[in-house]
Design a protein around this motif. Structure first.
Motif, PDB file in Angstrom:
ATOM      1  N   LYS A  72       0.819  -1.205   0.000  1.00  0.00           N
ATOM      2  CA  LYS A  72       0.000   0.000   0.000  1.00  0.00           C
ATOM      3  C   LYS A  72       0.859   1.264   0.000  1.00  0.00           C
ATOM      4  CE  LYS A  72      -4.049  -1.940   2.272  1.00  0.00           C
ATOM      5  NZ  LYS A  72      -4.891  -1.913   3.504  1.00  0.00           N
ATOM      6  N   GLU A  73       1.929   1.258   0.780  1.00  0.00           N
ATOM      7  CA  GLU A  73       2.823   2.415   0.820  1.00  0.00           C
ATOM      8  C   GLU A  73       3.470   2.650  -0.541  1.00  0.00           C
ATOM      9  OE1 GLU A  73       5.601   1.693   3.902  1.00  0.00           O
ATOM     10  OE2 GLU A  73       4.153   2.003   5.537  1.00  0.00           O
ATOM     11  N   GLN A  74       3.892   1.558  -1.184  1.00  0.00           N
ATOM     12  CA  GLN A  74       4.488   1.709  -2.512  1.00  0.00           C
ATOM     13  C   GLN A  74       3.478   2.270  -3.509  1.00  0.00           C
ATOM     14  OE1 GLN A  74       6.080  -2.090  -3.546  1.00  0.00           O
ATOM     15  NE2 GLN A  74       7.751  -2.003  -2.024  1.00  0.00           N
ATOM     16  N   PHE A 113       1.402   6.693  -6.764  1.00  0.00           N
ATOM     17  CA  PHE A 113       0.262   7.539  -7.092  1.00  0.00           C
ATOM     18  C   PHE A 113       0.582   9.021  -6.832  1.00  0.00           C
ATOM     19  CE2 PHE A 113      -4.110   8.105  -8.037  1.00  0.00           C
ATOM     20  CZ  PHE A 113      -4.569   9.127  -7.263  1.00  0.00           C
ATOM     21  N   PHE A 114       1.363   9.312  -5.735  1.00  0.00           N
ATOM     22  CA  PHE A 114       1.718  10.693  -5.419  1.00  0.00           C
ATOM     23  C   PHE A 114       2.682  11.260  -6.468  1.00  0.00           C
ATOM     24  CE2 PHE A 114       4.490  13.764  -3.223  1.00  0.00           C
ATOM     25  CZ  PHE A 114       3.533  14.694  -2.831  1.00  0.00           C
ATOM     26  N   LYS A 160      -1.133  13.576  -5.444  1.00  0.00           N
ATOM     27  CA  LYS A 160      -2.115  13.400  -4.374  1.00  0.00           C
ATOM     28  C   LYS A 160      -1.910  12.038  -3.744  1.00  0.00           C
ATOM     29  CE  LYS A 160      -5.644  16.277  -6.548  1.00  0.00           C
ATOM     30  NZ  LYS A 160      -7.025  16.293  -7.065  1.00  0.00           N
ATOM     31  N   HIS A 161      -2.363  11.955  -2.512  1.00  0.00           N
ATOM     32  CA  HIS A 161      -2.292  10.676  -1.809  1.00  0.00           C
ATOM     33  C   HIS A 161      -3.594   9.880  -2.028  1.00  0.00           C
ATOM     34  CE1 HIS A 161       1.455  11.581   0.277  1.00  0.00           C
ATOM     35  NE2 HIS A 161       0.982  12.826   0.488  1.00  0.00           N
TER      36      HIS A 161
END
Length: 465
Positions: free
Chosen positions: A63-65, A70-71, A76-77
Motif C-alpha cells: 500500500k505504501e508503494q 500515485f503521489f 495526491k495521496h
C-alpha cells in the motif's frame, strides 16, 4: 565365435540449455538424488506458507508503494479510497442501529399485548372459571368425550335431514344409495372405471394389466365386479392371467367359485365353437394353473362339468390330459376317485375317462377307496355285452376295460382274496377279447393283502432271530 566390433561408441552431449533442465524421469532414475529432490520440495512448501503477521506487513508495504507511485504521478495521496471505506462502515453501523431500534419497538409491542391480555374484567374471569369447571367435569366422566358429543350432534343432524326426505313421494329420484340389507350395489364411479377396464380386456394380449384388475382378489364383492367386467368377452390371454391371479390369492372355496364362473364356461364355449373342438393354448395353460389348488379344481371345474348332461368324451379327454400331466396330492385324488366311483354316478364315457386317469397315476390309495373301486367294477357283472336291457343294447366301452386293466396292474396286491374272485368272475362275464387275457394274468399274479401282511411279519421275525 562372434566377431568383436572395434567401433567406439560416440558420446553425444545435449545442448547447454537442455543439460541444465533435469527431467522427472532422470530424477527417478538416480536413486542417490531422491533425497535431495525431496528436500528441495519441502523447502519450497515451507516457503509457500506465510504467517498472518508477515502477510499484514507485506500488504502494508504494498500500500505504501502504491501511495508513493500515485503521489509521484498525480501529486495526491490515496485518501479517496479510504474515505469510501469509511463511508461504507458508517452505513453498516446505521443499518445495525435501525435494526436494533425496530427490534426494541417489536418487543415493546409484545409486552403491551401481554399486558392487555392480562387485564381481564372480573365478570369475564368468573365466566371463564365456570367454563373450566364444566370442562373438567366432562373429562372426569368416563362415557362422555368431545368426540362423542360431536358424533351425537352429527347423528341428530342426519336424523333431521332424513325425516323430510322420507316423507317426499318423488319416485323418480334414484340418487340415494340403497341400504345394505336391500342388496349389494356398486358406486357409479367404480362401475365407470371397471367398464373402461372391460373395454381394455377385450383386446389385451400382452403388457401390464391395470392395477384395478389386480386388486380384485382382495375385494369382498369381486363377483359383482366380475359381472361388470363381462368375462365372456375377455381374450384367452386375460383368462390365463386372471386364473393365475385368483388361484394364487384366494382360498380354495373362493377360487372354486371363480373357476366355475369364468374358466368352465370359457372351456365349454371354446370346445363347442372351434373347428377342431379343442381349446386355445392360453385356456389350456389356465386349466393347468388351476390345478395348483386341487380342491378348487375338482369342486369348481371337474365335478360341475361331469354333472352336466352335455359333457361328452371330447371334453373329458381334454381335461383328462391336463389332469394326467400335473401331479395331484394323494388325498385330493383319492377323494375325487371315490366321488367318481360312487353308486350315485351314472356310467358315462366321461366318468370312465377320469377314473382311468386317476388310476394310472398309481398313487398309494387308502383301502377304503380301493374297496369302492372293486365294488364299482363288480356292478357290471350282471349284464352281458350285446344283451338288450330296457330296449337298449348294453356294450361296455373300451375305456372301461382299460381302466380295469390299470386297476389290476397297480392294485393287484392291495385287494383281498374274495375281491379277487369277484373280479375274475366279472372278467369272465364282461371280458374283452384282447384285454381280458392281460387282466386275468395281472390278477392271478398278485398276492392278497392278508397273505402279504403275514409274510412280511414272518420275514421280520426271521430277521430278528
Amino acid at each position: 565365435m562372434g566377431r568383436i566390433s572395434n567401433r567406439k561408441k560416440i558420446v553425444k552431449h545435449d545442448p547447454l540449455i537442455e543439460s541444465n533442465v533435469v527431467s522427472k524421469k532422470q530424477q527417478y532414475r538416480h536413486g542417490n538424488k531422491k533425497e535431495d529432490i525431496n528436500s528441495d520440495d519441502e523447502d519450497v512448501e515451507k516457503e509457500t506458507f506465510i504467517n498472518s503477521k508477515q502477510t499484514k506487513k507485506i500488504l502494508d508495504m504494498a500500500k505504501e508503494q502504491q501511495d508513493e507511485i500515485f503521489f509521484e504521478e498525480t501529486g495526491k495521496h490515496l485518501n479517496e479510497g479510504k474515505n469510501i471505506e469509511v463511508d461504507e462502515e458508517d452505513e453498516d453501523e446505521e443499518e445495525q442501529s435501525e435494526f436494533e431500534e425496530d427490534y426494541l419497538e417489536y418487543n415493546d409491542d409484545i409486552e403491551e399485548f401481554a399486558n392487555d391480555f392480562a387485564e381481564v374484567d372480573p365478570e369475564e374471569a368468573r365466566i371463564l372459571e365456570e367454563y373450566l369447571e364444566k370442562s373438567t367435569k366432562t373429562k372426569a366422566a368416563p362415557g362422555l368425550t368431545l368426540a362423542d358429543k360431536i358424533l351425537n350432534s352429527i347423528k341428530a343432524k342426519e336424523m333431521e335431514q332424513a325425516e323430510p326426505s322420507s316423507n317426499n313421494d318423488n319416485l323418480n329420484d334414484f340418487s340415494a344409495a340403497p341400504r345394505r340389507d336391500e342388496g349389494v350395489a356398486l358406486p357409479p364411479k367404480i362401475i365407470k372405471a371397471y367398464s373402461i377396464i372391460q373395454q381394455i380386456l377385450t383386446t389385451w394380449t400382452h403388457g401390464k394389466l391395470p392395477k384395478l384388475f389386480k386388486i380384485l382378489p382382495s375385494l369382498r364383492n369381486w363377483q359383482d365386479i366380475l359381472y361388470v367386467l363381462q368375462p365372456e368377452t375377455w381374450t384367452p390371454h386375460v383368462i390365463y392371467e386372471a386364473t393365475k391371479l385368483f388361484v394364487s390369492n384366494l382360498n380354495p372355496k373362493e377360487a372354486a367359485k371363480f373357476l366355475n364362473i369364468v374358466l368352465l364356461p370359457r372351456f365349454m364355449t371354446e370346445v363347442a365353437e372351434r373347428e377342431k373342438h379343442d381349446v386355445s393354448y392360453h385356456t389350456y395353460r389356465a386349466m393347468r394353473k388351476s390345478l395348483y389348488k386341487p380342491a378348487a379344481f375338482f369342486k369348481g371345474f371337474l365335478f360341475p362339468l361331469l354333472e352336466q348332461e352335455s359333457c361328452n368324451s371330447r371334453e373329458a379327454l381334454l381335461v383328462g390330459s391336463v389332469l394326467a400331466k400335473v401331479s395331484v396330492p394323494v388325498l385330493h385324488s383319492s377323494a375325487a376317485l371315490s366321488w367318481l366311483v360312487s353308486q350315485e354316478r351314472e356310467m358315462t364315457n366321461a366318468n370312465m375317462v377320469f377314473i382311468r386317469v386317476l388310476l394310472e397315476k398309481r398313487y398309494a390309495l387308502p383301502y377304503q377307496v380301493i374297496d369302492e373301486c372293486v365294488f364299482y367294477f363288480m356292478r357290471f357283472r350282471n349284464v352281458l355285452d350285446g344283451q338288450e336291457v330296457d330296449e337298449k343294447t348294453e356294450v361296455l366301452p373300451l375305456v372301461w376295460h382299460k381302466a380295469f386293466l390299470s386297476f389290476a396292474t397297480r392294485y393287484k396286491n392291495d385287494i383281498t382274496q374274495d375281491q379277487r374272485d369277484f373280479l375274475l368272475e366279472v372278467l369272465r362275464q364282461r371280458g374283452h377279447k384282447e384285454i381280458a387275457k392281460e387282466i386275468r394274468k395281472e390278477l392271478l399274479a398278485g398276492i392278497s393283502r392278508e397273505f402279504e401282511s403275514t409274510i412280511s411279519y414272518n420275514q421280520g421275525d426271521i430277521e430278528l432271530s
